[in-house]
Design a protein around this motif. Sequence first.
Motif, mmCIF file in Angstrom:
data_model
loop_
_atom_site.group_PDB
_atom_site.id
_atom_site.type_symbol
_atom_site.label_atom_id
_atom_site.label_comp_id
_atom_site.label_asym_id
_atom_site.label_seq_id
_atom_site.Cartn_x
_atom_site.Cartn_y
_atom_site.Cartn_z
ATOM 1 N N VAL A 1 -3.642 34.788 12.283
ATOM 2 C CA VAL A 1 -4.140 33.403 12.247
ATOM 3 C C VAL A 1 -3.502 32.635 13.389
ATOM 4 O O VAL A 1 -2.275 32.616 13.523
ATOM 5 C CB VAL A 1 -3.802 32.733 10.899
ATOM 6 N N ARG A 2 -4.324 31.994 14.206
ATOM 7 C CA ARG A 2 -3.809 31.199 15.332
ATOM 8 C C ARG A 2 -4.170 29.737 15.110
ATOM 9 O O ARG A 2 -5.335 29.391 14.938
ATOM 10 C CB ARG A 2 -4.398 31.703 16.658
ATOM 11 N N THR A 3 -3.151 28.877 15.117
ATOM 12 C CA THR A 3 -3.356 27.448 14.900
ATOM 13 C C THR A 3 -2.533 26.640 15.897
ATOM 14 O O THR A 3 -1.555 27.140 16.456
ATOM 15 C CB THR A 3 -2.948 27.024 13.477
ATOM 16 N N ILE A 4 -2.928 25.396 16.091
ATOM 17 C CA ILE A 4 -2.138 24.480 16.910
ATOM 18 C C ILE A 4 -0.969 23.941 16.092
ATOM 19 O O ILE A 4 0.169 23.901 16.560
ATOM 20 C CB ILE A 4 -3.015 23.318 17.414
ATOM 21 N N ALA B 1 -6.335 36.217 28.769
ATOM 22 C CA ALA B 1 -5.420 35.946 27.660
ATOM 23 C C ALA B 1 -5.982 36.464 26.341
ATOM 24 O O ALA B 1 -5.255 37.054 25.528
ATOM 25 C CB ALA B 1 -5.137 34.452 27.569
ATOM 26 N N GLU B 2 -7.274 36.258 26.119
ATOM 27 C CA GLU B 2 -7.872 36.704 24.869
ATOM 28 C C GLU B 2 -7.960 38.232 24.794
ATOM 29 O O GLU B 2 -7.779 38.822 23.725
ATOM 30 C CB GLU B 2 -9.259 36.087 24.686
ATOM 31 N N ARG B 3 -8.222 38.875 25.912
ATOM 32 C CA ARG B 3 -8.219 40.346 25.912
ATOM 33 C C ARG B 3 -6.842 40.864 25.512
ATOM 34 O O ARG B 3 -6.725 41.806 24.723
ATOM 35 C CB ARG B 3 -8.620 40.871 27.288
ATOM 36 N N THR C 1 -5.887 42.990 22.044
ATOM 37 C CA THR C 1 -5.216 44.289 22.142
ATOM 38 C C THR C 1 -3.886 44.275 21.400
ATOM 39 O O THR C 1 -3.576 45.192 20.624
ATOM 40 C CB THR C 1 -4.989 44.659 23.614
ATOM 41 N N GLU C 2 -3.092 43.226 21.634
ATOM 42 C CA GLU C 2 -1.777 43.142 21.013
ATOM 43 C C GLU C 2 -1.853 43.162 19.500
ATOM 44 O O GLU C 2 -1.012 43.793 18.827
ATOM 45 C CB GLU C 2 -1.066 41.868 21.482
ATOM 46 N N ALA D 1 -13.884 32.189 24.894
ATOM 47 C CA ALA D 1 -13.414 33.478 25.396
ATOM 48 C C ALA D 1 -13.289 34.513 24.283
ATOM 49 O O ALA D 1 -13.591 35.694 24.483
ATOM 50 C CB ALA D 1 -12.080 33.311 26.124
ATOM 51 N N LYS D 2 -12.860 34.081 23.101
ATOM 52 C CA LYS D 2 -12.726 35.044 21.998
ATOM 53 C C LYS D 2 -14.070 35.638 21.609
ATOM 54 O O LYS D 2 -14.171 36.804 21.203
ATOM 55 C CB LYS D 2 -12.053 34.395 20.784
#
Length: 264
Positions: free
Chosen positions: A159-162, A187-189, A193-194, A212-213
């Motif tokens: 989960v990515r949030t500000i 960055a999204e690639r 991957t990570e 981009a995602k």
Amino acid sequence: MVEPLKLLILGGTAEAAALAEAATATGHEVWTSLAGATHAPRRPPGRLVSGPLGGIDGLTRLLTGEGFDRLVDATHPFAETISANAVEAALRAGVPRITLRRPPWTAGIGDRWYGVADLAEALETLPRAAAPEDGRVFVATGRRGLNLLAARAEYSFVVRTIEPVAVLPPGVDVTLIRDRGPFDLAAERGFFTEHAVSAVIAKNAGGTGAEAKIQVARECHIAVLMIDRPPSPPGLWASRVDEVVDWLARPVAEDQALPPVSRP
């Protein structure tokens, strides 16, 4: 020569900031209201109104008390409550209003989209899109409603949030990432991957800042559970900043303070 107007922008989006800059450059007095959902937001040019407005009544008082000539709803496409308040407050105050909304994303060649109504339906649909052993599910819908992830405790999520997340459902494998976009393709690639992303849950926000995602999911043939936008508010509607700037330059008759057009 354009007659200067006093303009209130309901902001918080890239389009709102761009409009504030363009309207200021053409001589208008610009105020931007930020609801305060995000800490330390990017400050647009002009005067800033911070914090909640107090619903319909509060926004009506602001429009009439400060003598605004026009109102632009340039909030996020999923900010349903604020947009509904803007419709009613503009009518009460007799202030002409327009909605600025970037166009939604549309599925293209190579996309594996599942259209869903909300996060709950996305989680119900998830087994059709990816198996738990395939990797992590990237939840890009913000920090609200994350308790619903408990319905799919067999999956792992990133989960990515500000803003920070206060509470997560117990017994669910969730990796929290705090970061602020926009994110480019490289960055999204790297992110996909990570974190071994196997599926994406996202709102159809549109625009380029978060696109981009979606592009990386297309490249990797990863499923996207796309949450559909709520209906647009009634009234005048624009998809570009320059269309709103043109609207500001035109005289508005009294009956145009009412919603004369609905977005298709």
